[in-house]
Design an enzyme around this catalytic site. Structure first.
Site, PDB file in Angstrom:
ATOM      1  N   ASP A   1       0.929  -1.265  -0.056  1.00 20.54           N
ATOM      2  CA  ASP A   1      -0.030   0.008  -0.149  1.00 20.54           C
ATOM      3  C   ASP A   1       0.800   1.324  -0.152  1.00 20.54           C
ATOM      4  OD1 ASP A   1      -2.999   0.574   0.765  1.00 20.54           O
ATOM      5  OD2 ASP A   1      -1.740   2.247   1.609  1.00 20.54           O
TER       6      ASP A   1
ATOM      7  N   ASN B   1      -2.540  12.842  -3.853  1.00 23.53           N
ATOM      8  CA  ASN B   1      -3.440  13.364  -4.569  1.00 23.53           C
ATOM      9  C   ASN B   1      -3.913  14.454  -4.185  1.00 23.53           C
ATOM     10  OD1 ASN B   1      -3.767  11.137  -6.436  1.00 23.53           O
ATOM     11  ND2 ASN B   1      -5.205  10.059  -5.067  1.00 23.53           N
TER      12      ASN B   1
ATOM     13  N   HIS C   1      -4.831  14.181  -9.143  1.00 20.56           N
ATOM     14  CA  HIS C   1      -4.960  12.733  -9.612  1.00 20.56           C
ATOM     15  C   HIS C   1      -4.035  12.218 -10.549  1.00 20.56           C
ATOM     16  CE1 HIS C   1      -8.497  11.171  -7.038  1.00 20.56           C
ATOM     17  NE2 HIS C   1      -8.343  12.515  -6.459  1.00 20.56           N
TER      18      HIS C   1
ATOM     19  N   ASP D   1      -1.949   9.174 -10.470  1.00 23.16           N
ATOM     20  CA  ASP D   1      -1.822   7.888 -11.478  1.00 23.16           C
ATOM     21  C   ASP D   1      -0.415   7.726 -11.912  1.00 23.16           C
ATOM     22  OD1 ASP D   1      -4.473   7.839 -11.317  1.00 23.16           O
ATOM     23  OD2 ASP D   1      -4.879   9.125 -13.043  1.00 23.16           O
TER      24      ASP D   1
ATOM     25  N   GLU E   1      -4.908   2.227  -4.094  1.00 24.27           N
ATOM     26  CA  GLU E   1      -3.389   2.269  -4.101  1.00 24.27           C
ATOM     27  C   GLU E   1      -2.874   0.954  -3.543  1.00 24.27           C
ATOM     28  OE1 GLU E   1      -4.687   4.227  -0.302  1.00 24.27           O
ATOM     29  OE2 GLU E   1      -5.328   4.010  -2.298  1.00 24.27           O
TER      30      GLU E   1
END
Length: 449
Positions: free
Chosen positions: A315, A323, A328, A332, A358
């Site tokens: 994680d 973010n 975002h 990504d 994630e």
């Protein structure tokens, strides 16, 4: 001579129906390809809607930081919807040889109209041309309105259900086309067999001659047609590699070439659909749908062989902050870079997946605790060294936390192993993040945020 003339007339009477059906094969290939294109375009449009909903779940992000990205998604969605409509517009022409399918086509067109309206409800376009979050979902996010959230969720579930039903009905029409052609070929084969029986009864004198002629006819027509029918039967049973080896310059050769082309196209489409449904579109890794059956298959093999498997749950630390800080689009990029790093840390035979958000999982068949911890530590160090840049070109770094569980020490079922890996992952986060923890069979972790 009269018997010969009679035989030739009977042979032509049996061969002409086959010729007529062979002449329709190009129409069948065109119709099948159009139905395949329609199914792919419907799935692509549905994927565009789902992607937009996922990336537009924060109003401030859609209306501010990523306006150009939102406009790009709107254009992509409009093109996808236009592509579906174009394929529907082609159907009346390409299905002209099968008038019995008109009612089914009308039905799937009505269902598509429902899907298109639901897509418009799920993805709204503001006057400035920028996509926004659906009103019910936006209200539920800002005002914490449970009723609005439930309405949006029901609409999304109904949209997914209608898309699934639409693709099933399209596949049913494709199967009906395949079954119709197969039936016509079988009927032609039956007609030819009847001709053989009829001519065999004409007398002992004509029998020898007729047998010679029919043997030639069998080698030239019946055997190739039987081979094509057999290949079609195998294909309909799910063997997408079925092909014919006939190479001729007549109608039978045209039929064989048309079938081989159709089979190759459908085989490619089947592979493309598998990619769409079993792969994460952002990272290219397996998604949950593709990961679960593969993990279950490995667990069965490992249990039968008495071997271990290390499972690493990964994680990204403080991913929400990334973010919120960089947007975002940068988030990504972090996920794509992490996916590439995971791929570089694996051996042949290992496999990984993005479970959502994630969170990632790595499976090392045949390996135990020590190798699992070593790979997880190596991955953690590699991620910390990743070169990442924000929208202004400034460098930043990320860290990960990981939990390692092993089969069968931490459980014999898929759910038990993943749960123990999650517990170890939560322990790593509670101990300060940027670390790896090992799940012990006799240790119960206490989850903490």
């Amino acid at each position: 001579m009269p018997l010969l003339i009679l035989f030739l007339c009977n042979a032509l009477w049996g061969f002409l129906p086959i010729s007529r059906e062979v002449a329709k094969i190009p129409y069948y290939v065109l119709a099948t390809n159009t139905m395949r294109d329609l199914e792919v375009s419907v799935l692509h449009a549905a994927l565009q809607v789902r992607t937009h909903m996922h990336q537009a779940d924060e109003p401030d992000l859609v209306q501010g930081a990523n306006v150009k990205a939102a406009e790009t998604r709107v254009r992509s969605l409009k093109l996808a919807l236009a592509d579906v409509q174009a394929n529907f517009d082609r159907l009346p022409d390409v299905l002209g040889e099968w008038p019995t399918l008109r009612e089914k086509v009308r039905h799937i067109k009505e269902r598509w109209d429902v899907v298109r309206l639901q897509a418009s409800s799920l993805v709204h376009v503001a006057p400035d041309g920028v996509a926004s979050v659906p009103a019910p979902l936006r209200l539920a996010t800002i005002d914490f309105d449970p009723a609005a959230l439930t309405s949006a969720s029901r609409l999304a579930r109904s949209f997914d259900s209608n898309v699934a039903l639409l693709t099933e009905e399209i596949e049913a029409i494709t199967d009906a086309l395949s079954g119709d052609v197969g039936t016509r070929l079988v009927q032609g084969q039956v007609t030819n067999s009847r001709i053989f029986v009829l001519t065999f009864t004409l007398g002992l004198t004509a029998i020898i001659f007729i047998m010679l002629v029919n043997l030639r006819l069998a080698r030239y027509v019946v055997d190739p047609v039987n081979g094509i029918v057999e290949a079609i039967t195998r294909f309909r049973r799910g063997d997408y590699s079925a092909r014919t080896s006939i190479s001729r310059n007549d109608e039978i050769g045209a039929l064989a070439d048309a079938f081989n082309e159709m089979a190759a196209n459908i085989e490619r489409t089947h592979a493309d659909l598998s990619q769409l449904t079993e792969r994460d579109p952002l990272t290219g890794m397996l998604n949950r749908r593709g990961f679960d059956p593969r993990l279950a298959q490995h667990l069965r093999k490992l249990e039968a062989a008495g071997q271990e498997m290390a499972v690493i749950m990964v994680d990204v630390d403080h991913f929400k902050t990334i973010n919120d800080t960089y947007g975002h689009a940068v988030g990504d990029q972090v996920l794509v870079a992490l996916a590439d790093t995971i791929h570089n840390c694996l051996r042949a035979g290992d496999f990984s997946a993005r479970l959502g958000g994630e969170e990632f999982v790595i499976c090392l068949p045949g390996q135990g605790d020590s190798i699992g911890m070593s790979v997880a530590e190596r991955l953690r160090e590699a991620v910390a060294r990743m070169a990442l840049f924000d929208n202004e070109g400034s460098a930043f770094s990320v860290t990960i936390s990981a939990g390692v569980a092993t089969f069968p020490a931490c459980g014999r079922s898929q759910g038990e192993i993943l749960a123990r890996g999650d517990e170890a992952l939560y322990a790593a986060k509670s101990y300060g993040r940027n670390r790896v923890e090992l799940a012990k069979p006799d240790l119960t972790w206490r989850k903490s945020a």
